[in-house]
Write a protein that holds these residues in place. Structure first.
Motif, short mmCIF file in Angstrom:
data_model
loop_
_atom_site.label_atom_id
_atom_site.label_comp_id
_atom_site.label_asym_id
_atom_site.label_seq_id
_atom_site.Cartn_x
_atom_site.Cartn_y
_atom_site.Cartn_z
N LEU A 137 -9.62 34.95 28.39
CA LEU A 137 -8.27 34.80 28.93
C LEU A 137 -7.24 35.43 28.00
O LEU A 137 -6.29 36.10 28.45
CB LEU A 137 -7.96 33.31 29.14
N ASP A 138 -7.41 35.22 26.70
CA ASP A 138 -6.47 35.80 25.73
C ASP A 138 -6.48 37.32 25.81
O ASP A 138 -5.42 37.97 25.74
CB ASP A 138 -6.83 35.34 24.31
N LYS A 139 -7.69 37.89 25.97
CA LYS A 139 -7.78 39.35 26.08
C LYS A 139 -7.09 39.85 27.34
O LYS A 139 -6.40 40.87 27.33
CB LYS A 139 -9.26 39.78 26.09
N ARG A 140 -7.29 39.12 28.45
CA ARG A 140 -6.67 39.56 29.70
C ARG A 140 -5.15 39.39 29.65
O ARG A 140 -4.41 40.18 30.24
CB ARG A 140 -7.25 38.77 30.87
N ARG A 141 -4.69 38.36 28.97
CA ARG A 141 -3.24 38.21 28.80
C ARG A 141 -2.67 39.37 27.99
O ARG A 141 -1.57 39.89 28.30
CB ARG A 141 -2.93 36.89 28.09
N LYS A 146 0.41 44.41 27.98
CA LYS A 146 0.51 45.85 27.75
C LYS A 146 0.87 46.57 29.05
O LYS A 146 1.69 47.51 29.04
CB LYS A 146 -0.82 46.38 27.20
N SER A 147 0.25 46.15 30.14
CA SER A 147 0.56 46.77 31.43
C SER A 147 2.01 46.52 31.81
O SER A 147 2.68 47.41 32.36
CB SER A 147 -0.36 46.20 32.51
N LYS A 148 2.49 45.30 31.49
CA LYS A 148 3.88 44.98 31.81
C LYS A 148 4.84 45.84 31.00
O LYS A 148 5.86 46.33 31.51
CB LYS A 148 4.13 43.50 31.54
N ALA A 149 4.51 46.04 29.71
CA ALA A 149 5.36 46.86 28.87
C ALA A 149 5.41 48.29 29.39
O ALA A 149 6.48 48.92 29.42
CB ALA A 149 4.82 46.84 27.43
N LEU A 150 4.25 48.78 29.81
CA LEU A 150 4.21 50.13 30.37
C LEU A 150 5.00 50.19 31.67
O LEU A 150 5.71 51.15 31.95
CB LEU A 150 2.75 50.54 30.61
N SER A 159 1.19 54.90 41.13
CA SER A 159 0.55 53.78 41.82
C SER A 159 -0.58 53.17 41.00
O SER A 159 -0.85 51.98 41.04
CB SER A 159 0.00 54.25 43.18
N GLN A 160 -1.26 54.00 40.17
CA GLN A 160 -2.38 53.51 39.37
C GLN A 160 -1.91 52.51 38.32
O GLN A 160 -2.54 51.49 38.08
CB GLN A 160 -3.10 54.69 38.71
N THR A 161 -0.82 52.79 37.63
CA THR A 161 -0.26 51.89 36.61
C THR A 161 0.16 50.58 37.23
O THR A 161 -0.11 49.49 36.70
CB THR A 161 0.93 52.56 35.92
N LYS A 162 0.84 50.64 38.36
CA LYS A 162 1.29 49.43 39.04
C LYS A 162 0.11 48.59 39.50
O LYS A 162 0.12 47.36 39.38
CB LYS A 162 2.16 49.82 40.23
N ALA A 163 -0.91 49.27 40.02
CA ALA A 163 -2.10 48.55 40.50
C ALA A 163 -2.81 47.87 39.33
O ALA A 163 -3.31 46.75 39.45
CB ALA A 163 -3.04 49.51 41.21
N GLY A 164 -2.87 48.55 38.16
CA GLY A 164 -3.52 47.97 36.99
C GLY A 164 -2.81 46.72 36.51
O GLY A 164 -3.44 45.72 36.16
N TYR A 165 -1.48 46.76 36.51
CA TYR A 165 -0.70 45.59 36.09
C TYR A 165 -0.92 44.44 37.06
O TYR A 165 -1.11 43.28 36.66
CB TYR A 165 0.77 45.97 36.03
N ILE A 171 -6.17 38.56 37.37
CA ILE A 171 -7.26 38.09 36.52
C ILE A 171 -6.79 36.97 35.61
O ILE A 171 -7.48 35.96 35.41
CB ILE A 171 -7.84 39.25 35.69
N VAL A 172 -5.59 37.12 35.04
CA VAL A 172 -5.05 36.09 34.14
C VAL A 172 -4.86 34.78 34.89
O VAL A 172 -5.24 33.70 34.40
CB VAL A 172 -3.71 36.55 33.53
N ARG A 173 -4.30 34.85 36.10
CA ARG A 173 -4.11 33.63 36.89
C ARG A 173 -5.44 32.95 37.20
O ARG A 173 -5.59 31.73 37.12
CB ARG A 173 -3.35 33.94 38.18
N THR A 174 -6.44 33.77 37.55
CA THR A 174 -7.76 33.23 37.85
C THR A 174 -8.38 32.58 36.62
O THR A 174 -8.93 31.46 36.68
CB THR A 174 -8.70 34.33 38.36
N MET A 175 -8.29 33.26 35.47
CA MET A 175 -8.90 32.74 34.25
C MET A 175 -8.17 31.50 33.75
O MET A 175 -8.79 30.60 33.15
CB MET A 175 -8.92 33.82 33.16
#
Length: 219
Positions: A137-141, A146-150, A159-165, A171-175
């Motif tokens: 979970l810490d890794k996914r956070r 990082k995705s949010k900063a980008l 679209s790829q960057t937005k999809a990754g974020y 994943i974070v919510r699930t974990m």
């Protein structure tokens, strides 16, 4: 030994004053009085005799239950050839009953130890799973941040960057949910261990070690 009737009181074999009177050819009232005299004369004898009752024709009458020491103290005053025979029979009966009780306690201890070990293993497994999921979970956070900063830095998002974020957020919510579930499971395992290990300080100390930060995680 088959002639002797023993029961248990406070985890030890005991004989009834009624049976003792019968076997040694005594009046029960006289045996009761002899016990009362012994208890009155020496306070140490109180722990050897336990007041009890027996029922006869719907009515209850007093009697005593005596352990091995109580019987020996009482029977010390019984004399005669028949008395010696019954003393020997009672000694053998006490020996056999004590062996049986010791064997039962050993079996019960083995079962208790097995239950405690099973509970300990469950706590260790639950702790290990929680630690692994928390680390993930810490890794996914970190990846989400990082995705949010980008996302914030790049004005013209592809679209790829937005999809990754978005994926990292999911994943974070699930974990987070998974970790909460694992924490609940660990709490349940600890509760179970506390129940089965009640009265066993060595196991409780081990449980504290398991939950401490210094525990060496089970491979």
């Amino acid at each position: 030994m088959n002639d002797i009737i023993l029961s248990t009181q406070n985890g030890e074999p005991v004989a009834s004053s009624r049976e003792v009177a019968k076997r040694f050819g005594k009046e029960h009232k006289n045996v009761m009085q002899a016990v009362a005299n012994l208890v009155a004369e020496n306070s140490a004898a109180k722990s050897m005799f336990h007041p009890a009752t027996f029922e006869n024709r719907g009515k209850k009458y007093p009697m005593y239950l005596m352990n091995r020491d109580g019987f020996a103290l009482l029977a010390m005053g019984f004399t005669g050839k028949e008395a010696v025979t019954w003393k020997l029979k009672y000694i053998e009966a006490f020996n056999q009953m004590e062996k049986q009780l010791a064997a039962q306690r050993k079996d019960q201890q083995a079962v208790q130890d097995e239950n405690i070990q099973r509970a300990i293993d469950q706590v260790i497994a639950a702790r290990k799973r929680l630690d692994e999921q928390t680390a993930f979970l810490d890794k996914r956070r970190e990846a989400r941040d990082k995705s949010k900063a980008l996302y914030l830095r790049v004005k013209a998002l592809c679209s790829q960057t937005k999809a990754g974020y978005s994926e990292d957020c999911d994943i974070v919510r699930t974990m987070e949910t998974v970790v909460r579930s694992s924490q609940d499971f660990l709490n349940s395992a600890v509760d179970q261990l506390t129940i089965v290990a009640k009265g066993y300080p060595a196991y409780l100390a081990l449980m504290n070690d398991i939950l401490s930060d210094a525990i060496e995680k089970k491979e």
